[in-house]
Design a protein around this motif. Sequence first.
Motif, PDB file in Angstrom:
ATOM      1  N   ALA A 166      33.584 -33.161  20.579  1.00  0.00           N
ATOM      2  CA  ALA A 166      32.589 -32.814  21.597  1.00  0.00           C
ATOM      3  C   ALA A 166      32.200 -31.338  21.589  1.00  0.00           C
ATOM      4  O   ALA A 166      31.069 -30.993  21.916  1.00  0.00           O
ATOM      5  CB  ALA A 166      33.111 -33.205  22.983  1.00  0.00           C
ATOM      6  N   ASP A 167      33.115 -30.459  21.220  1.00  0.00           N
ATOM      7  CA  ASP A 167      32.857 -29.014  21.278  1.00  0.00           C
ATOM      8  C   ASP A 167      32.181 -28.464  20.023  1.00  0.00           C
ATOM      9  O   ASP A 167      31.863 -27.275  19.977  1.00  0.00           O
ATOM     10  CB  ASP A 167      34.165 -28.248  21.511  1.00  0.00           C
ATOM     11  CG  ASP A 167      34.768 -28.543  22.875  1.00  0.00           C
ATOM     12  OD1 ASP A 167      33.999 -28.850  23.816  1.00  0.00           O
ATOM     13  OD2 ASP A 167      36.004 -28.482  23.004  1.00  0.00           O
ATOM     14  N   PHE A 168      31.931 -29.322  19.036  1.00  0.00           N
ATOM     15  CA  PHE A 168      31.333 -28.855  17.780  1.00  0.00           C
ATOM     16  C   PHE A 168      29.967 -28.224  18.026  1.00  0.00           C
ATOM     17  O   PHE A 168      29.138 -28.766  18.755  1.00  0.00           O
ATOM     18  CB  PHE A 168      31.183 -30.021  16.784  1.00  0.00           C
ATOM     19  CG  PHE A 168      30.403 -29.645  15.558  1.00  0.00           C
ATOM     20  CD1 PHE A 168      30.986 -28.898  14.543  1.00  0.00           C
ATOM     21  CD2 PHE A 168      29.075 -30.015  15.428  1.00  0.00           C
ATOM     22  CE1 PHE A 168      30.259 -28.539  13.418  1.00  0.00           C
ATOM     23  CE2 PHE A 168      28.335 -29.659  14.301  1.00  0.00           C
ATOM     24  CZ  PHE A 168      28.935 -28.915  13.295  1.00  0.00           C
ATOM     25  N   LYS A 169      29.745 -27.052  17.414  1.00  0.00           N
ATOM     26  CA  LYS A 169      28.451 -26.359  17.446  1.00  0.00           C
ATOM     27  C   LYS A 169      28.125 -25.909  16.033  1.00  0.00           C
ATOM     28  O   LYS A 169      28.952 -25.250  15.403  1.00  0.00           O
ATOM     29  CB  LYS A 169      28.521 -25.100  18.322  1.00  0.00           C
ATOM     30  CG  LYS A 169      28.561 -25.311  19.793  1.00  0.00           C
ATOM     31  CD  LYS A 169      28.575 -23.942  20.475  1.00  0.00           C
ATOM     32  CE  LYS A 169      28.389 -24.075  21.961  1.00  0.00           C
ATOM     33  NZ  LYS A 169      28.176 -22.754  22.576  1.00  0.00           N
ATOM     34  N   SER A 219      33.606 -39.547  28.474  1.00  0.00           N
ATOM     35  CA  SER A 219      33.974 -40.422  27.354  1.00  0.00           C
ATOM     36  C   SER A 219      32.691 -40.978  26.736  1.00  0.00           C
ATOM     37  O   SER A 219      31.630 -40.941  27.368  1.00  0.00           O
ATOM     38  CB  SER A 219      34.844 -41.591  27.834  1.00  0.00           C
ATOM     39  OG  SER A 219      34.075 -42.462  28.659  1.00  0.00           O
ATOM     40  N   LYS A 220      32.811 -41.489  25.521  1.00  0.00           N
ATOM     41  CA  LYS A 220      31.649 -42.105  24.887  1.00  0.00           C
ATOM     42  C   LYS A 220      31.205 -43.328  25.679  1.00  0.00           C
ATOM     43  O   LYS A 220      30.013 -43.570  25.836  1.00  0.00           O
ATOM     44  CB  LYS A 220      31.950 -42.497  23.437  1.00  0.00           C
ATOM     45  CG  LYS A 220      30.686 -42.991  22.742  1.00  0.00           C
ATOM     46  CD  LYS A 220      30.900 -43.626  21.393  1.00  0.00           C
ATOM     47  CE  LYS A 220      31.502 -42.703  20.402  1.00  0.00           C
ATOM     48  NZ  LYS A 220      31.421 -43.206  19.024  1.00  0.00           N
ATOM     49  N   GLU A 221      32.162 -44.078  26.208  1.00  0.00           N
ATOM     50  CA  GLU A 221      31.830 -45.261  27.004  1.00  0.00           C
ATOM     51  C   GLU A 221      31.003 -44.874  28.230  1.00  0.00           C
ATOM     52  O   GLU A 221      30.034 -45.537  28.574  1.00  0.00           O
ATOM     53  CB  GLU A 221      33.106 -46.007  27.427  1.00  0.00           C
ATOM     54  CG  GLU A 221      33.880 -46.629  26.279  1.00  0.00           C
ATOM     55  CD  GLU A 221      34.652 -45.618  25.409  1.00  0.00           C
ATOM     56  OE1 GLU A 221      34.890 -45.906  24.220  1.00  0.00           O
ATOM     57  OE2 GLU A 221      34.985 -44.517  25.908  1.00  0.00           O
ATOM     58  N   GLU A 222      31.399 -43.785  28.869  1.00  0.00           N
ATOM     59  CA  GLU A 222      30.662 -43.309  30.048  1.00  0.00           C
ATOM     60  C   GLU A 222      29.259 -42.831  29.654  1.00  0.00           C
ATOM     61  O   GLU A 222      28.281 -43.089  30.362  1.00  0.00           O
ATOM     62  CB  GLU A 222      31.450 -42.174  30.708  1.00  0.00           C
ATOM     63  CG  GLU A 222      31.029 -41.860  32.108  1.00  0.00           C
ATOM     64  CD  GLU A 222      31.907 -40.785  32.752  1.00  0.00           C
ATOM     65  OE1 GLU A 222      31.326 -39.864  33.344  1.00  0.00           O
ATOM     66  OE2 GLU A 222      33.142 -40.880  32.644  1.00  0.00           O
ATOM     67  N   LEU A 223      29.158 -42.154  28.527  1.00  0.00           N
ATOM     68  CA  LEU A 223      27.857 -41.691  28.031  1.00  0.00           C
ATOM     69  C   LEU A 223      26.935 -42.885  27.767  1.00  0.00           C
ATOM     70  O   LEU A 223      25.782 -42.897  28.200  1.00  0.00           O
ATOM     71  CB  LEU A 223      28.042 -40.878  26.751  1.00  0.00           C
ATOM     72  CG  LEU A 223      26.759 -40.318  26.132  1.00  0.00           C
ATOM     73  CD1 LEU A 223      26.309 -39.067  26.879  1.00  0.00           C
ATOM     74  CD2 LEU A 223      26.985 -39.995  24.656  1.00  0.00           C
ATOM     75  N   LEU A 255      27.987 -30.426  20.667  1.00  0.00           N
ATOM     76  CA  LEU A 255      27.640 -31.825  20.377  1.00  0.00           C
ATOM     77  C   LEU A 255      27.556 -32.632  21.671  1.00  0.00           C
ATOM     78  O   LEU A 255      26.599 -33.384  21.884  1.00  0.00           O
ATOM     79  CB  LEU A 255      28.686 -32.424  19.433  1.00  0.00           C
ATOM     80  CG  LEU A 255      28.572 -33.907  19.126  1.00  0.00           C
ATOM     81  CD1 LEU A 255      27.281 -34.210  18.382  1.00  0.00           C
ATOM     82  CD2 LEU A 255      29.783 -34.364  18.319  1.00  0.00           C
ATOM     83  N   TRP A 256      28.520 -32.463  22.555  1.00  0.00           N
ATOM     84  CA  TRP A 256      28.551 -33.261  23.784  1.00  0.00           C
ATOM     85  C   TRP A 256      27.464 -32.830  24.764  1.00  0.00           C
ATOM     86  O   TRP A 256      26.859 -33.665  25.440  1.00  0.00           O
ATOM     87  CB  TRP A 256      29.928 -33.209  24.431  1.00  0.00           C
ATOM     88  CG  TRP A 256      30.140 -34.383  25.323  1.00  0.00           C
ATOM     89  CD1 TRP A 256      30.234 -34.389  26.682  1.00  0.00           C
ATOM     90  CD2 TRP A 256      30.232 -35.745  24.920  1.00  0.00           C
ATOM     91  NE1 TRP A 256      30.390 -35.678  27.149  1.00  0.00           N
ATOM     92  CE2 TRP A 256      30.396 -36.529  26.081  1.00  0.00           C
ATOM     93  CE3 TRP A 256      30.180 -36.401  23.688  1.00  0.00           C
ATOM     94  CZ2 TRP A 256      30.513 -37.902  26.055  1.00  0.00           C
ATOM     95  CZ3 TRP A 256      30.305 -37.776  23.670  1.00  0.00           C
ATOM     96  CH2 TRP A 256      30.468 -38.517  24.830  1.00  0.00           C
TER      97      TRP A 256
END
Length: 172
Positions: free
Chosen positions: A33-36, A83-87, A44-45
Amino acid sequence: MHTSSLQQNILAELDHELANTRKMLERVPFEQADFKPHPKSMSLWQLATHVVNLLAFKTLFVQANSRDFLDPNAPKPGPTPTSKEELLSRFDEYSTILIEALHSSNDEKLTNHFQLHRGDQILMDRPKGAALRIMGLNHSIHHRGQLSVYLRLLDIPVPGFYGPSADEAGGF
């Protein structure tokens, strides 16, 4: 001769783009998620969440006549998904609300103007249908393209949107 309405055209385009966007979001790795790709880039997130939250903005174009960025009582997106599910759940929820709003609208309403402003400064004043396409669909497609670059840099297969991608059979 059959003519399509503005509303029908937007719904058809939205149906296609929502399916493609969901395919992209399904591949976003929450564990990264923190990837830039660059210090000035969103993480990313943040980017994936922005793509989802733009759906609520599109609904606003259909249902309201204006939005003031300085209005503290203006609708705001929910908290950042954890979470991906929440997204994906938020994506599905916001997609359904947008489609229902468009079905409740009509060509005449979509030609009424929507004004986006920051206090007295007018940022955009367009017919709702044009606002939906320019600041809604095009804006989302732009950020989805950014997401595809993030995935590529993370070596995650990129889905094809308008034909196969380089990661799919027949892609180039």
